[in-house]
Design an enzyme around this catalytic site. Structure first.
Site, PDB file in Angstrom:
ATOM      1  CD  GLU A  15      49.543  37.780  38.862  1.00 44.92           C
ATOM      2  OE1 GLU A  15      49.207  37.621  40.033  1.00 44.92           O
ATOM      3  OE2 GLU A  15      49.582  38.899  38.328  1.00 44.92           O
TER       4      GLU A  15
ATOM      5  CG  ASP B 170      43.600  40.501  35.961  1.00 44.99           C
ATOM      6  OD1 ASP B 170      44.222  41.514  36.256  1.00 44.99           O
ATOM      7  OD2 ASP B 170      43.870  39.376  36.409  1.00 44.99           O
TER       8      ASP B 170
END
Ligand code: FRU
Length: 483
Positions: free
Chosen positions: A200, A23
């Site tokens: 998420e 990420d």
């Protein structure tokens, strides 16, 4: 010959210099620099103990690697999170000056109980993000119960003069408020849309509606697994945020998918873009948790998407998110071919041999009653990646079945589709190709499809085809990009 460790390395998408990346984290603009931190395992090319890797850019397309930003400590490894400019020194970290504060998830197994703990913590930097100090009273927010309690995205909410945090809690998001980033109060929960997996990396931001000077709030959240293309992906909601809670305009109007390809995850927005710029900018991670640990690169693994600008568009009375590559990509154009008024038939495709694998293309085509039109990218030998339109199904597709290396994981190969209605049988596409990726933007950004590919370096042809009848290419611009 590409050096083995450089094999599949893109030219203009961000990749870690070495080792693993997932990420994007802590994206903030400060003092003339865009910061990009990222989930990083500095010791291996698979996910593992997480650090925040770090890079900066002045233009979103040239990145300078910096030393690791934030390191694990006794509170655990450093999972995803955000960064803000604390302009008014609400934290007291900066002696009244502005400075950078990172808000992230500390993840660990409790030393005695062995239970997994996910807690939110702070680190701050007084030197433009070059060095970071952990806040002594970490963590600042503990989970009220759920083990999955992570990925804080923080922004300043001017009407109430306080910070808002959105974070993922198992299969919902929670909002918290704070005056100083250190003391947080619970505000509300939101849960809607798709729940095929854990939630998420949420974000919440106002976005301009095209053709107006008004904004609407968008809540985006990723889901793993259960996304439209299989595995991990993102969904969004359009609505209103009143400082306490997010209220979707139409709870039935969901799920709305951010991207119809398999490789767009954990997209989050840059904080503190100056008002005179005013764009909503974001970037995502270009992989899928199904196979992210198995892609066939050596020495480094995974790339980010191209940074994208977000707007909302009114489509038949419903607001839809639109993504376009940032305009700065235009500065990378090295040479350009422009073709217009070319008709392709099944016997006469348009062949563009040797244009390469680092491309930015714009194509407008009118389909003359043909069942299927498409473009073969990174073509050579038996390899090709197809981007096409199926008229009967009214679907845009990306097919990477024969794109090169595909058998490193059973979920990789195949064709992914997105619903797309054409007006007057006209299709307009923007396509970015960068060695190991294809990003397709249709209808001026209304549909995006992001897919990884692993062709051999020699597969550098492009070919436009129809399966039957004919199609008229009104204009094709093909730019070779360099970085
Ligand atoms: C999403 C994610 C986050 C977490 C991070 C760990 O890809 O699972 O929820 O913070 O990756 O690297």
């Amino acid at each position: 010959m590409e050096h083995t460790t450089e094999r599949f390395r893109p030219a203009y998408h961000f990749t870690p210099a070495a080792h693993w990346m997932n990420d994007p984290n802590g994206m903030v603009f400060f003092d003339g620099e865009y910061h990009l931190f990222y989930q990083h395992n500095p010791d291996d090319i698979v996910h593992g103990p997480m650090y925040w890797g770090h890079a900066v850019s002045e233009d979103l397309v040239h990145w300078e690697h910096l030393p690791i930003g934030i390191h694990p400590d006794e509170n655990g490894v450093i999972f995803s999170g955000s960064a803000v400019v604390d302009w008014n020194d609400t934290t007291g970290f900066f002696n009244g000056s502005p400075g950078l504060v990172a808000i992230f998830t500390h993840h660990r197994r409790h030393p005695e109980t062995e239970k997994v703990e996910q807690r939110q913590s702070l680190a701050y930097s007084k030197d433009r993000g070059r060095t970071w100090t952990m806040y002594v009273n970490n963590p600042v927010l503990e989970s009220p119960g759920e083990r999955d309690f992570r990925d804080p995205k923080v922004f300043w909410y001017e009407p109430d003069g306080r910070w808002i945090m959105i974070l993922a809690v198992k299969n919902k998001v929670s909002l918290y408020g704070s005056a100083n980033l250190k003391d947080w109060v619970f505000l509300s929960d939101f849960s809607g849309g798709s729940h095929g997996g854990v939630w998420e990396c949420p974000d919440l931001f106002p976005v301009f509606v095209e053709g107006t000077d008004t904004t609407k709030w968008v809540l985006e959240v990723d889901i793993n697994p259960g996304a439209i293309a299989g595995g991990s992906g993102g969904q969004y909601f359009v609505g209103h945020f009143d400082g306490q809670q997010f209220i979707p305009d139409d709870p039935e109007d969901s799920p709305l998918w951010l991207d119809y390809g398999k490789d767009h995850y954990a997209g989050v927005s840059w904080s503190d873009i100056p008002p005179e710029d005013g764009r909503l900018l974001w970037i995502g991670w270009m992989s899928n948790w199904q196979y992210a640990n198995h892609t066939p690169t050596t020495g480094w693994r995974n790339a980010m998407t191209i940074p994208r600008e977000l707007t909302l568009r009114d489509v038949d009375g419903k607001l839809r998110l639109v993504q376009r590559p940032v305009r700065e990509v235009g500065t990378l154009r090295a040479d350009t071919k422009v073709l217009s008024a070319v008709t392709v038939t099944p016997d006469q495709p348009l062949r563009l041999p040797g244009v390469g694998q680092y491309l930015d293309m714009d194509i407008q085509v009118k389909l003359r009653d043909c069942a299927e039109w498409g473009i073969r990218l990174s073509k050579g030998g038996d390899e090709e990646t197809l981007v096409g339109y199926d008229s009967a199904k009214q679907e845009l597709y990306v097919d990477r079945t024969h794109s090169g290396l595909v058998d490193f994981h059973p979920e990789f190969s195949g064709r992914r589709s997105a619903p797309l209605q054409l007006e007057d049988t006209r299709l307009s596409l923007r396509i970015l190709v960068d060695r190991c990726s294809v990003e397709v933007f249709a209808a001026d950004g209304l549909i995006s499809m992001t897919e990884l590919i692993f062709p051999s370096a020699a597969s550098g042809d492009v070919e436009v085809f129809v399966k039957d009848n004919a199609a008229d290419i009104e204009e094709l611009q093909i730019h070779r990009l360099q970085s």
